[in-house]
Design a protein around this motif. Structure first.
Motif, PDB file in Angstrom:
ATOM      1  N   ALA A 100       0.792  -1.248   0.000  1.00 44.69           N
ATOM      2  CA  ALA A 100       0.000   0.000   0.000  1.00 44.69           C
ATOM      3  C   ALA A 100       0.820   1.292   0.000  1.00 44.69           C
ATOM      4  CB  ALA A 100      -1.001   0.035   1.154  1.00 44.69           C
ATOM      5  N   LYS A 103       3.323   1.404  -4.937  1.00 43.54           N
ATOM      6  CA  LYS A 103       4.208   0.898  -6.007  1.00 43.54           C
ATOM      7  C   LYS A 103       3.463   0.775  -7.341  1.00 43.54           C
ATOM      8  CE  LYS A 103       5.209  -2.794  -3.586  1.00 43.54           C
ATOM      9  NZ  LYS A 103       4.440  -2.426  -2.390  1.00 43.54           N
ATOM     10  N   THR A 104       2.305   0.137  -7.302  1.00 47.38           N
ATOM     11  CA  THR A 104       1.542  -0.029  -8.539  1.00 47.38           C
ATOM     12  C   THR A 104       1.138   1.324  -9.108  1.00 47.38           C
ATOM     13  OG1 THR A 104       0.721  -2.153  -7.759  1.00 47.38           O
ATOM     14  CG2 THR A 104      -0.503  -1.128  -9.559  1.00 47.38           C
ATOM     15  N   GLY A 117      -6.838   5.727  -8.566  1.00 47.44           N
ATOM     16  CA  GLY A 117      -7.463   6.075  -7.282  1.00 47.44           C
ATOM     17  C   GLY A 117      -8.429   4.981  -6.853  1.00 47.44           C
ATOM     18  N   ILE A 121      -6.190  -2.242  -4.066  1.00 51.35           N
ATOM     19  CA  ILE A 121      -6.204  -3.658  -4.442  1.00 51.35           C
ATOM     20  C   ILE A 121      -4.768  -4.161  -4.400  1.00 51.35           C
ATOM     21  CG2 ILE A 121      -6.848  -5.297  -6.252  1.00 51.35           C
ATOM     22  CD1 ILE A 121      -8.514  -2.699  -7.314  1.00 51.35           C
ATOM     23  N   GLY A 149       3.817  -6.150  -1.925  1.00 50.25           N
ATOM     24  CA  GLY A 149       4.469  -5.747  -0.679  1.00 50.25           C
ATOM     25  C   GLY A 149       4.136  -6.662   0.485  1.00 50.25           C
ATOM     26  N   ASP A 207       1.611  14.243  -1.931  1.00 50.99           N
ATOM     27  CA  ASP A 207       0.439  15.136  -2.029  1.00 50.99           C
ATOM     28  C   ASP A 207      -0.382  15.141  -0.738  1.00 50.99           C
ATOM     29  OD1 ASP A 207      -2.060  13.003  -2.644  1.00 50.99           O
ATOM     30  OD2 ASP A 207      -0.105  12.311  -3.259  1.00 50.99           O
ATOM     31  N   MET A 208      -0.195  14.124   0.114  1.00 50.05           N
ATOM     32  CA  MET A 208      -1.039  14.006   1.315  1.00 50.05           C
ATOM     33  C   MET A 208      -0.437  14.815   2.470  1.00 50.05           C
ATOM     34  SD  MET A 208      -2.173  10.013   0.993  1.00 50.05           S
ATOM     35  CE  MET A 208      -3.458  10.093   2.237  1.00 50.05           C
ATOM     36  N   ALA A 235       2.241   9.633  -6.843  1.00 51.14           N
ATOM     37  CA  ALA A 235       1.615   8.972  -7.998  1.00 51.14           C
ATOM     38  C   ALA A 235       0.340   9.725  -8.368  1.00 51.14           C
ATOM     39  CB  ALA A 235       1.298   7.516  -7.660  1.00 51.14           C
ATOM     40  N   LYS A 236      -0.220  10.429  -7.395  1.00 54.86           N
ATOM     41  CA  LYS A 236      -1.475  11.145  -7.648  1.00 54.86           C
ATOM     42  C   LYS A 236      -1.244  12.365  -8.524  1.00 54.86           C
ATOM     43  CE  LYS A 236      -5.609  12.746  -5.360  1.00 54.86           C
ATOM     44  NZ  LYS A 236      -6.338  12.819  -4.096  1.00 54.86           N
TER      45      LYS A 236
HETATM   46  N1  LIG Z   1      -2.957  10.301  -2.282  1.00 54.65           N
HETATM   47  C1  LIG Z   1      -2.201   9.358  -2.829  1.00 54.65           C
HETATM   48  N2  LIG Z   1      -2.598   8.064  -2.802  1.00 54.65           N
HETATM   49  C2  LIG Z   1      -1.805   7.141  -3.372  1.00 54.65           C
HETATM   50  C3  LIG Z   1      -0.573   7.460  -3.979  1.00 54.65           C
HETATM   51  N3  LIG Z   1      -0.005   6.328  -4.430  1.00 54.65           N
HETATM   52  C4  LIG Z   1      -0.849   5.344  -4.126  1.00 54.65           C
HETATM   53  N4  LIG Z   1      -1.942   5.817  -3.479  1.00 54.65           N
HETATM   54  C5  LIG Z   1      -3.058   5.038  -2.957  1.00 54.65           C
HETATM   55  O1  LIG Z   1      -2.511   4.092  -2.044  1.00 54.65           O
HETATM   56  C6  LIG Z   1      -3.156   2.835  -2.145  1.00 54.65           C
HETATM   57  C7  LIG Z   1      -2.139   1.731  -2.413  1.00 54.65           C
HETATM   58  O2  LIG Z   1      -1.563   1.902  -3.692  1.00 54.65           O
HETATM   59  P1  LIG Z   1      -0.898   0.696  -4.527  1.00 54.65           P
HETATM   60  O3  LIG Z   1      -0.128   1.328  -5.622  1.00 54.65           O
HETATM   61  O4  LIG Z   1      -1.899  -0.309  -4.922  1.00 54.65           O
HETATM   62  O5  LIG Z   1       0.068   0.081  -3.416  1.00 54.65           O
HETATM   63  P2  LIG Z   1       1.198  -1.048  -3.590  1.00 54.65           P
HETATM   64  O6  LIG Z   1       2.444  -0.544  -2.956  1.00 54.65           O
HETATM   65  O7  LIG Z   1       1.301  -1.469  -5.020  1.00 54.65           O
HETATM   66  O8  LIG Z   1       0.614  -2.229  -2.690  1.00 54.65           O
HETATM   67  P3  LIG Z   1       0.879  -3.823  -2.834  1.00 54.65           P
HETATM   68  O9  LIG Z   1       0.411  -4.193  -4.202  1.00 54.65           O
HETATM   69  O10 LIG Z   1       0.060  -4.473  -1.761  1.00 54.65           O
HETATM   70  O11 LIG Z   1       2.326  -4.049  -2.605  1.00 54.65           O
HETATM   71  C8  LIG Z   1      -4.208   2.990  -3.242  1.00 54.65           C
HETATM   72  O12 LIG Z   1      -5.463   3.249  -2.642  1.00 54.65           O
HETATM   73  C9  LIG Z   1      -3.752   4.211  -4.032  1.00 54.65           C
HETATM   74  O13 LIG Z   1      -4.812   4.895  -4.643  1.00 54.65           O
HETATM   75  C10 LIG Z   1      -0.161   8.842  -3.993  1.00 54.65           C
HETATM   76  O14 LIG Z   1       0.902   9.243  -4.480  1.00 54.65           O
HETATM   77  N5  LIG Z   1      -1.022   9.727  -3.409  1.00 54.65           N
END
Ligand SMILES: Nc1nc2c(ncn2[C@@H]2O[C@H](COP(=O)(O)OP(=O)(O)OP(=O)(O)O)[C@@H](O)[C@H]2O)c(=O)[nH]1
Length: 285
Positions: A100, A103-104, A117, A121, A149, A207-208, A235-236
């Protein structure tokens, strides 16, 4: 549930193939299936077996159909008239960090210029996407591996570390635990990755602002301690996402094409100069 497997993944012994679509280098976007149905499907049919991981390399003359074969295998379709020679120079970049941290989303932002957004998942296993970038007038293909992760997939990702030439290690600036775990990730990297792997630390979700719990200076300090470049990304909004990948691509390309007397590429200086050009924010080491 965001279900991913790559063409590297042996998926011949489970019965999930029909129900789940791959989101790989040739896919359009992440496939979100109904969360509960897919969760059940996973629990009942996905018997992860470390021994099933294998790798297949396709070789052959340009134009014989290697890419088309992969697309056919991956997506079950043939893309007519899509021949474009696969570029000669390519590197593998791996995204690491707690679940979370984004990364994705960082990968999707870089690849498609969009933000994923909505509901979170989690990635299952490992996924990959390709993107060609131009570095000093040379086309460089980055194969980017997006890893899960979650702890339970750690042994899957370990198997891929040694093939990665660069690692983007992410934490979430709104999550103290994801930052605290960076040391453990770096220990793991030193255990499993190539000795000369390029590492970059990214504090994502910049951004948060209201939810921030990790100061930029803390990220900078940690990066400095380990001698790795650092940036805050979002990423946003897209802040610093492209710069992170381009800096890594440039470093790898310079290493690959370096003449004996040529000075080493200074990734820190490059990042700084690019940030000044764009008037951009985000820390660096
Ligand atoms: N506000 C904000 N939310 C983000 C950002 N990057 C990711 N998110 C949110 O964070 C959550 C997790 O994002 P993912 O990219 O799925 O996380 P991950 O690291 O790939 O997670 P795993 O696949 O479990 O390893 C999602 O609800 C996204 O929308 C960002 O830069 N800003």
């Amino acid at each position: 549930m965001k279900y991913h497997y790559t063409s590297d993944f042996n998926h011949g012994t489970t019965d999930h193939d029909e129900a789940v679509h791959s989101d790989s280098a040739y896919g359009s976007s992440t496939v979100d299936t109904d969360t509960e149905d897919c969760q059940t499907l996973l629990e009942t049919t996905f018997n992860y077996d470390e021994d099933l991981i294998n790798k297949t390399i396709m070789v052959g003359d340009s134009g014989v159909g290697k890419t088309s074969l992969l697309v056919q295998y991956d997506q079950g379709k043939f893309i007519h008239g899509s021949f474009s020679a696969t570029v000669g120079i390519g590197f593998t970049v791996m995204l690491l960090g707690d679940s979370a941290v984004g990364k994705t989303c960082v990968l999707v932002r870089f690849k498609d210029g969009a933000f994923l957004g909505g509901n979170f998942i989690a990635t299952v296993g490992i996924d990959f996407r390709n993107k060609v970038v131009t570095v000093d007038n040379v086309k460089v293909k980055l194969q980017i591996w997006d890893t899960a992760g979650q702890e339970r997939f750690r042994s899957v990702t370990h198997a891929y570390y040694r093939d990665a030439q660069a690692l983007l290690l992410l934490y979430d600036i709104t999550s103290k635990s994801s930052f605290d775990n960076i040391r453990a990730w770096l220990t793991e990297i030193h255990e499993y990755a190539q000795k000369d792997v390029v590492i970059m630390l990214l504090g994502n979700k910049s951004d948060m602002v209201a939810e921030r719990v990790i100061k930029r200076e803390e990220g900078e300090k940690l990066a400095k301690e380990y001698g790795v470049p650092f940036m805050e990304t979002s990423a946003k909004t897209g802040v610093n996402v492209e710069l992170a990948f381009l800096a890594v691509a440039k470093d790898l390309k310079h290493r690959a094409a370096k003449q004996p007397n040529e000075p080493k590429f200074q990734i820190h200086d490059y990042i700084e100069s690019q940030k000044q050009k764009s008037g951009c924010c985000g820390g660096y080491m």
